[in-house]
Design a protein around this motif. Structure first.
Motif, PDB file in Angstrom:
ATOM      1  N   HIS A  37      -3.460  -0.555   8.249  1.00  0.00           N
ATOM      2  CA  HIS A  37      -2.915  -0.739   6.888  1.00  0.00           C
ATOM      3  C   HIS A  37      -3.760   0.084   5.911  1.00  0.00           C
ATOM      4  N   PHE A  38      -3.116   0.629   4.900  1.00  0.00           N
ATOM      5  CA  PHE A  38      -3.878   1.328   3.859  1.00  0.00           C
ATOM      6  C   PHE A  38      -3.141   1.228   2.523  1.00  0.00           C
ATOM      7  N   PHE A  39      -3.935   1.321   1.434  1.00  0.00           N
ATOM      8  CA  PHE A  39      -3.391   1.316   0.072  1.00  0.00           C
ATOM      9  C   PHE A  39      -4.377   2.060  -0.816  1.00  0.00           C
ATOM     10  N   ALA A  40      -3.857   3.108  -1.494  1.00  0.00           N
ATOM     11  CA  ALA A  40      -4.706   3.939  -2.346  1.00  0.00           C
ATOM     12  C   ALA A  40      -3.945   4.324  -3.611  1.00  0.00           C
ATOM     13  N   THR A  41      -4.703   4.669  -4.679  1.00  0.00           N
ATOM     14  CA  THR A  41      -4.082   5.056  -5.953  1.00  0.00           C
ATOM     15  C   THR A  41      -4.758   6.310  -6.507  1.00  0.00           C
ATOM     16  N   TYR A  42      -4.010   6.966  -7.439  1.00  0.00           N
ATOM     17  CA  TYR A  42      -4.564   8.104  -8.172  1.00  0.00           C
ATOM     18  C   TYR A  42      -4.841   7.629  -9.591  1.00  0.00           C
ATOM     19  N   PRO A  43      -6.099   7.697 -10.044  1.00  0.00           N
ATOM     20  CA  PRO A  43      -6.465   7.036 -11.308  1.00  0.00           C
ATOM     21  C   PRO A  43      -6.314   7.899 -12.557  1.00  0.00           C
ATOM     22  N   ALA A  44      -5.434   8.911 -12.528  1.00  0.00           N
ATOM     23  CA  ALA A  44      -5.248   9.771 -13.712  1.00  0.00           C
ATOM     24  C   ALA A  44      -3.831  10.322 -13.705  1.00  0.00           C
ATOM     25  N   SER A  45      -3.483  11.050 -14.759  1.00  0.00           N
ATOM     26  CA  SER A  45      -2.138  11.629 -14.859  1.00  0.00           C
ATOM     27  C   SER A  45      -2.055  12.930 -14.073  1.00  0.00           C
ATOM     28  N   ILE A  46      -0.810  13.256 -13.631  1.00  0.00           N
ATOM     29  CA  ILE A  46      -0.552  14.474 -12.864  1.00  0.00           C
ATOM     30  C   ILE A  46       0.588  15.227 -13.545  1.00  0.00           C
ATOM     31  N   SER A  47       0.402  16.527 -13.721  1.00  0.00           N
ATOM     32  CA  SER A  47       1.443  17.343 -14.346  1.00  0.00           C
ATOM     33  C   SER A  47       1.777  18.521 -13.448  1.00  0.00           C
ATOM     34  N   GLY A  48       3.077  18.843 -13.378  1.00  0.00           N
ATOM     35  CA  GLY A  48       3.518  20.004 -12.636  1.00  0.00           C
ATOM     36  C   GLY A  48       3.497  19.794 -11.134  1.00  0.00           C
ATOM     37  N   LYS A  49       3.444  20.899 -10.418  1.00  0.00           N
ATOM     38  CA  LYS A  49       3.542  20.872  -8.965  1.00  0.00           C
ATOM     39  C   LYS A  49       2.155  20.635  -8.351  1.00  0.00           C
ATOM     40  N   VAL A  50       2.085  19.620  -7.466  1.00  0.00           N
ATOM     41  CA  VAL A  50       0.852  19.313  -6.731  1.00  0.00           C
ATOM     42  C   VAL A  50       1.228  19.216  -5.253  1.00  0.00           C
ATOM     43  N   ASN A  51       0.659  20.092  -4.437  1.00  0.00           N
ATOM     44  CA  ASN A  51       1.047  20.129  -3.025  1.00  0.00           C
ATOM     45  C   ASN A  51       0.725  18.828  -2.288  1.00  0.00           C
ATOM     46  N   THR A  52      -0.472  18.330  -2.468  1.00  0.00           N
ATOM     47  CA  THR A  52      -0.878  17.072  -1.826  1.00  0.00           C
ATOM     48  C   THR A  52      -1.650  16.237  -2.838  1.00  0.00           C
ATOM     49  N   ILE A  53      -1.134  15.064  -3.156  1.00  0.00           N
ATOM     50  CA  ILE A  53      -1.833  14.179  -4.081  1.00  0.00           C
ATOM     51  C   ILE A  53      -3.002  13.530  -3.345  1.00  0.00           C
ATOM     52  N   VAL A  54      -4.200  13.717  -3.867  1.00  0.00           N
ATOM     53  CA  VAL A  54      -5.390  13.136  -3.246  1.00  0.00           C
ATOM     54  C   VAL A  54      -5.668  11.786  -3.921  1.00  0.00           C
ATOM     55  N   TYR A  55      -5.278  10.745  -3.276  1.00  0.00           N
ATOM     56  CA  TYR A  55      -5.459   9.387  -3.818  1.00  0.00           C
ATOM     57  C   TYR A  55      -6.919   8.983  -3.614  1.00  0.00           C
ATOM     58  N   ARG A  56      -7.689   9.078  -4.690  1.00  0.00           N
ATOM     59  CA  ARG A  56      -9.135   8.920  -4.579  1.00  0.00           C
ATOM     60  C   ARG A  56      -9.601   7.473  -4.550  1.00  0.00           C
ATOM     61  N   LYS A  57      -8.809   6.571  -5.116  1.00  0.00           N
ATOM     62  CA  LYS A  57      -9.229   5.174  -5.203  1.00  0.00           C
ATOM     63  C   LYS A  57      -8.582   4.383  -4.053  1.00  0.00           C
ATOM     64  N   VAL A  58      -9.350   4.080  -3.007  1.00  0.00           N
ATOM     65  CA  VAL A  58      -8.829   3.430  -1.805  1.00  0.00           C
ATOM     66  C   VAL A  58      -9.205   1.943  -1.829  1.00  0.00           C
ATOM     67  N   TYR A  59      -8.202   1.086  -1.783  1.00  0.00           N
ATOM     68  CA  TYR A  59      -8.431  -0.363  -1.788  1.00  0.00           C
ATOM     69  C   TYR A  59      -8.468  -0.933  -0.366  1.00  0.00           C
ATOM     70  N   VAL A  60      -7.546  -0.457   0.473  1.00  0.00           N
ATOM     71  CA  VAL A  60      -7.461  -0.935   1.853  1.00  0.00           C
ATOM     72  C   VAL A  60      -7.342   0.269   2.772  1.00  0.00           C
ATOM     73  N   ASN A  61      -8.132   0.261   3.868  1.00  0.00           N
ATOM     74  CA  ASN A  61      -8.024   1.327   4.863  1.00  0.00           C
ATOM     75  C   ASN A  61      -8.357   0.758   6.242  1.00  0.00           C
ATOM     76  N   GLN A  62      -7.569  -0.244   6.656  1.00  0.00           N
ATOM     77  CA  GLN A  62      -7.775  -0.895   7.949  1.00  0.00           C
ATOM     78  C   GLN A  62      -7.362   0.045   9.062  1.00  0.00           C
ATOM     79  N   GLY A  63      -8.278   0.368   9.928  1.00  0.00           N
ATOM     80  CA  GLY A  63      -8.014   1.319  10.998  1.00  0.00           C
ATOM     81  C   GLY A  63      -8.493   2.711  10.678  1.00  0.00           C
ATOM     82  N   GLU A  64      -8.945   2.955   9.429  1.00  0.00           N
ATOM     83  CA  GLU A  64      -9.512   4.243   9.011  1.00  0.00           C
ATOM     84  C   GLU A  64      -8.578   5.411   9.307  1.00  0.00           C
TER      85      GLU A  64
END
Length: 406
Positions: free
Chosen positions: A278-305
């Motif tokens: 299981h995993f759950f992550a968020t991006y803590p800022a605004s994003i504008s335009g085209k982004v190839n891969t959103i890097v969700y820096r704030k990770v709350y759950v990462n069971q199984g890594e």
């Protein structure tokens, strides 16, 4: 004096009753306190004499039983007597036990449990008769039709657990003319109680005698219990496969297996993979335009890594069924599209079209089957997504629902 006699009488009654609570019970005889002391004492003495007599009778019964058991265990038993004394043969026992399992599958303390109260794995009769073994030729023919079968039984051979044969047994073995063997094999533990056919070999026909079906259950500790019934004819008897003695040595983490039903061995059980990803992550800022891969820096759950916070990519650790979700909060005029990308294919979109200064949240979900090593991430194709370090509006998460071979 009277009170002392009464106390002595009470102690004798209690001690005598505890000698064998199944057969003896005592009721205090009431007497009138207003009677003369001599008459009261007479009543007490009479009761004491009665108790002494019953104790003597019980002692004689116990001595007779102790003498009878060794005699019966050495003396061969005729078929007619076998109906009531099936257990009193050399190396035999026919005693009811209430058993529980320890951590290693061994017989435990016998403490009662609500789930064990009706489980035949904990309530059975031991059937340890050497003549039932598949390597025992007929010397004195036995017939299980003359046995009053009742409840569940567990087979032993000289104190070691054993089970019924799953293949045809030669005639004139197992101490009988037509040996009875189990058709269809033994069940697994998860099968619970099953019904199996029983056949007897005679005249070169492994199933010439079709005995009434019996019930069988597999128990923790690599043993089985059987609900035997009376065969329809004589001379038929239930067999105990001498080749399965090794099964009693298997550990709790092992199963007793055989390809030819002759040579048995203990084999370690396969470990089941737990679906614990299981995993759950968020991006803590605004994003504008085209982004190839959103890097969700704030990770709350990462069971199984399985989720990489440095790249924003999830990599499937097992083959199976997965479910993902991703969300955004659109701010300002225009269209915003976020796509879920699986193995470089855009498979699901979170689309919003906002006019004016309004703000709209959007959540999308996607379920799919993935092979081990598959990659999943989120890309923003166009627009503007709004979020802060506390809002959690730009989010990405997922879970492994079921491990499955692909």
């Amino acid at each position: 004096m009277l009170s002392l006699c009464i106390q002595v009488f009470a102690v004798l009654a209690v001690c005598s009753a505890d000698t064998d609570k199944r057969d003896i019970s005592y009721t205090f005889r009431a007497w009138n306190i207003d009677q003369p002391l001599k008459e009261q004492l007479a009543v007490v003495y009479k009761e004491m004499e009665s108790l002494k007599h019953e104790q003597a009778v019980m002692k004689q019964k116990q001595e007779a039983l102790s003498q009878a058991l060794p005699y019966c265990s050495q003396k061969p038993i005729d078929t007619d007597v076998e109906m009531n004394l099936t257990s009193l043969q050399t190396g035999s026992s026919h005693l009811p036990y209430t058993l529980t399992q320890g951590e290693d599958g061994a017989e435990g303390s016998g403490e009662d449990d609500s789930d064990e109260a009706l489980d035949p794995c904990f309530h059975y009769t031991v059937l340890d008769q050497a003549w039932r073994a598949t390597n025992y030729s007929t010397k004195k023919v036995s017939c299980d039709r003359s046995v009053q079968w009742k409840g569940w039984y567990r087979l032993f051979y000289r104190g070691k657990t054993i089970q019924m044969p799953e293949r045809c047994v030669k005639k004139e073995m197992c101490g009988t003319h037509a040996p009875l063997w189990l058709v269809g094999g033994h069940p697994r533990i998860r099968d619970g109680v099953v019904t199996r056919k029983v056949c007897g070999n005679w005249r070169n026909n492994c199933c010439l005698f079709k005995s009434p079906p019996i019930q069988v259950k597999a128990c923790q500790g690599n043993y089985y219990v059987y609900k035997f019934v009376r065969p329809e004819a004589c001379h038929l008897a239930y067999c105990a496969d001498i080749n399965t003695l090794v099964c009693g040595k298997c550990k709790k983490s092992e199963s007793c297996i055989s390809r030819d039903k002759i040579t048995w061995m203990c084999k370690k059980n396969k470990m089941r993979v737990k679906a614990n990803v299981h995993f759950f992550a968020t991006y803590p800022a605004s994003i504008s335009g085209k982004v190839n891969t959103i890097v969700y820096r704030k990770v709350y759950v990462n069971q199984g890594e399985a989720f990489n916070a440095r790249t924003g990519v999830f990599r499937a650790p097992f083959s199976g069924v997965y479910q993902f979700f991703f969300s955004t909060q659109t701010g300002g005029s225009g269209t915003t599209d976020l796509w879920l990308v699986v193995n470089n294919y855009w498979v699901a979109v979170s689309h919003s079209n906002v006019q004016g200064s309004n703000s709209v949240g959007n959540l999308s979900t996607y379920m799919t089957t993935l092979r081990k090593g598959a990659t999943v991430y989120v890309t923003q194709n166009r627009g503007r997504s709004w979020a802060t370090s506390a809002s959690n509006t730009i989010a990405f998460g997922g879970s492994l629902l079921m491990v499955r071979k692909i």
